[in-house]
Design an enzyme around this catalytic site. Structure first.
Site, PDB file in Angstrom:
ATOM      1  CG  HIS A 154      -2.120   0.984   1.105  1.00  0.00           C
ATOM      2  ND1 HIS A 154      -1.947   2.538   1.536  1.00  0.00           N
ATOM      3  CD2 HIS A 154      -3.135   0.802   0.416  1.00  0.00           C
ATOM      4  CE1 HIS A 154      -3.062   2.874   0.982  1.00  0.00           C
ATOM      5  NE2 HIS A 154      -3.750   2.013   0.647  1.00  0.00           N
ATOM      6  CG  HIS A 155       1.752   5.067  -2.917  1.00  0.00           C
ATOM      7  ND1 HIS A 155       2.974   5.469  -2.126  1.00  0.00           N
ATOM      8  CD2 HIS A 155       1.727   5.274  -4.258  1.00  0.00           C
ATOM      9  CE1 HIS A 155       3.689   6.159  -3.399  1.00  0.00           C
ATOM     10  NE2 HIS A 155       3.100   5.782  -4.318  1.00  0.00           N
ATOM     11  CB  SER A 156      -0.427   4.592   3.556  1.00  0.00           C
ATOM     12  OG  SER A 156      -0.652   3.142   3.782  1.00  0.00           O
ATOM     13  N   GLY A 180       5.078   4.122   2.044  1.00  0.00           N
ATOM     14  CA  GLY A 180       6.036   5.144   1.832  1.00  0.00           C
ATOM     15  C   GLY A 180       5.911   5.406   0.168  1.00  0.00           C
TER      16      GLY A 180
END
Length: 518
Positions: A162-164, A166
């Site tokens: 998930h892009h959260s 990084g």
């Protein structure tokens, strides 16, 4: 096509008995919260080609010694209601990780895969992954291991984050920190030397020698003036793009005003990095300049065909010869170029973080540059290179990327996550595509003892029907396209056009060189 999933039920985790051990809690950064907003729910995905049959047990043991020691990969996201329960806080909470919950060994029924169709099977498999969200009750990452022989690999591994966790650059740097040189399993991968802004600073400093201090001062003042002017112009364009300035409705621009496609298609193609370097050295450019110029030429060829097919479909121009081009004369087609703003964090720092528990900078530190592609057929293909270099040189003398990063932080703190996500979504929706270029290792590397043939990273979840990623590795460059299949149903033809444009530009460069020698 049938896929059966096998999970090892043995206890390969960092769990102590059955106790859920929570070590620490850390609030999500504002950028990480934006990546969880419905308007901007993004994932990073990377397809990795392996030279030999994968041993899942070796991979699992390697992950236990490296990746899950990183705080983000051993933390789950927890939402807590505050006050009247209308507002929620989100935090990373450290948890015990069962590695086999994140490693999926796919039992592929090879008899259902026709000869030569393994590549299509892989594309379908990865496309299916884009429709399935990660389980937020666990750390937000997965590794899929496929015993599948494709045209360019014996087996395949697919990483999904998930892009959260990084930004894509830091995540791929972390993946590299988990790898080692094939020639020396104790050494980390070697990356090419990067001397950012060295050429510009050296040109300025050259004037300070001898009696040229006045000229040097004039150059510095002029450079500062142009930096301010370029930044102001870029800032105004970004504001206009957010408010009303839209790209032309071309066959590659998606319409995300109503809904986004739930399925994305990922394809890749590997070309010679030596060809790109030949053009780079002859034209006195950077690899990024060449990649942008070739992409501009490839997009022009692809759009010319799509416009021609569209006219043919509606019955226009069938009784006469086709025009030189069916494209509109003026096309506004812009890309959001991702720029890494983080102070340099090498893969050695990330390896030390996992091995020794040391600290280093982490998170989403990315800005955007709005890059206009000049779409059109050119008699001289080198015009695409020159125009791309001219634009990117001007963009380098601007604080646009830093400004978009600072503006994003300000909007987040002032108006909150939902408003920030809508503004970012709107700004990107008014452009056509995303673009990034990552520098990879110069020697062969291994993924826990498994030599790698290629790496094809990409991202999805943002409001673009086309995303182009470039990843160098040894003497090759892998182009990854992430497309909305309802908009771009033939991504391989776009890859063909990109590769043909590369060869056309290479031939033009060689011809120019031969003429200069005569």
């Amino acid at each position: 096509m049938e896929i059966k999933t096998r999970r090892d039920t043995s206890e390969t985790s960092v769990r102590k008995d059955d106790e859920e051990e929570v070590e620490e809690e850390q609030p999500l950064s504002p950028a990480a919260r934006v990546f969880h907003a419905p308007e901007f729910n993004c994932y990073v995905i990377s397809v990795i080609g392996i030279k030999k049959k994968i041993d899942p047990d070796v991979i699992i043991e390697g992950l236990k010694q490296t990746l899950i020691r990183h705080p983000r990969f051993s933390s789950k996201m927890v939402s807590t209601s505050v006050g009247n329960k209308k507002r929620q806080t989100q935090s990373w909470v450290r948890t015990n990780v069962v590695v086999t919950d994140h490693v999926i060994v796919s039992d592929i029924q090879t008899q259902n895969i026709e000869n030569g169709n393994a590549d299509a099977f892989l594309e379908t498999y990865v496309s299916n992954l884009t429709t399935v969200p990660l389980d937020i009750s666990k750390p937000l990452w997965q590794l899929h291991l496929l015993d599948l022989k494709t045209s360019d690999a014996e087996n395949v591994a697919v990483l999904k984050f998930h892009h959260s966790l990084g930004d894509g650059m830091s995540l791929m740097a972390l993946v590299l920190a988990c790898m080692r040189k094939t020639s020396n399993p104790d050494e980390l991968p070697s990356l090419p030397n990067q001397n950012r802004s060295s050429s510009r600073s050296s040109r300025l400093m050259a004037g300070s020698r001898g009696d040229s201090r006045f000229l040097w001062l004039v150059m510095v003042i002029w450079s500062a003036i142009m930096l301010v002017l370029n930044t102001v112009c870029d800032a105004l364009e970004f504001i206009a793009t957010t408010m009303f300035l839209k790209d032309t409705e071309t066959p590659i621009k998606g319409d995300f005003r109503f809904s986004k496609s739930k399925r994305m298609c990922l394809v890749h193609r590997t070309v010679s990095l030596d060809d790109i370097k030949l053009i780079k050295n002859t034209m006195k450019m950077t690899v990024n300049d060449v990649v942008l110029g070739v992409s501009q030429a490839g997009l022009s060829q692809y759009l010319d065909r799509r416009y021609g097919e569209k006219k043919k479909k509606v019955g226009e121009d069938q009784d006469s010869k086709r025009k030189a081009t069916d494209m509109p004369k003026r096309i506004r087609l812009r890309s959001a170029l991702l720029v890494n703003l983080r102070p340099n964090t090498g893969i050695q720092d990330l390896a030390d973080m996992m091995a020794k528990g040391s600290t280093c900078r982490w998170g989403n530190w990315i800005g955007y540059i709005v890059f206009p592609f000049s779409i059109g057929l050119r008699d001289d293909p080198l015009q695409h290179l020159r125009r791309a270099k001219r634009i990117i040189d001007r963009k380098k003398n601007s604080l646009e990327a830093a400004l978009t990063f600072v503006a994003g932080k300000f909007i987040l703190k002032t108006f909150g996550v939902q408003v920030a996500a809508k503004i970012i979504n709107r700004a990107l929706s008014n452009t056509t595509m995303s673009f990034s270029n990552l520098i990879g290792p110069i020697e062969e590397i291994s993924f826990y003892g498994h030599p790698i043939t290629y790496m094809a990273p990409s991202v999805y979840g943002h409001p673009h029907a086309l995303t182009m990623h470039f990843q160098s590795y040894m003497n090759q460059m892998t182009i990854s396209l992430t497309v909305d299949p309802t908009v771009i149903s033939d991504p391989h033809r776009l890859l063909d056009d990109w590769e043909k444009s590369l060869q056309s530009i290479k031939a033009a460069v060689q011809e120019r060189d031969s003429r200069s020698l005569d």
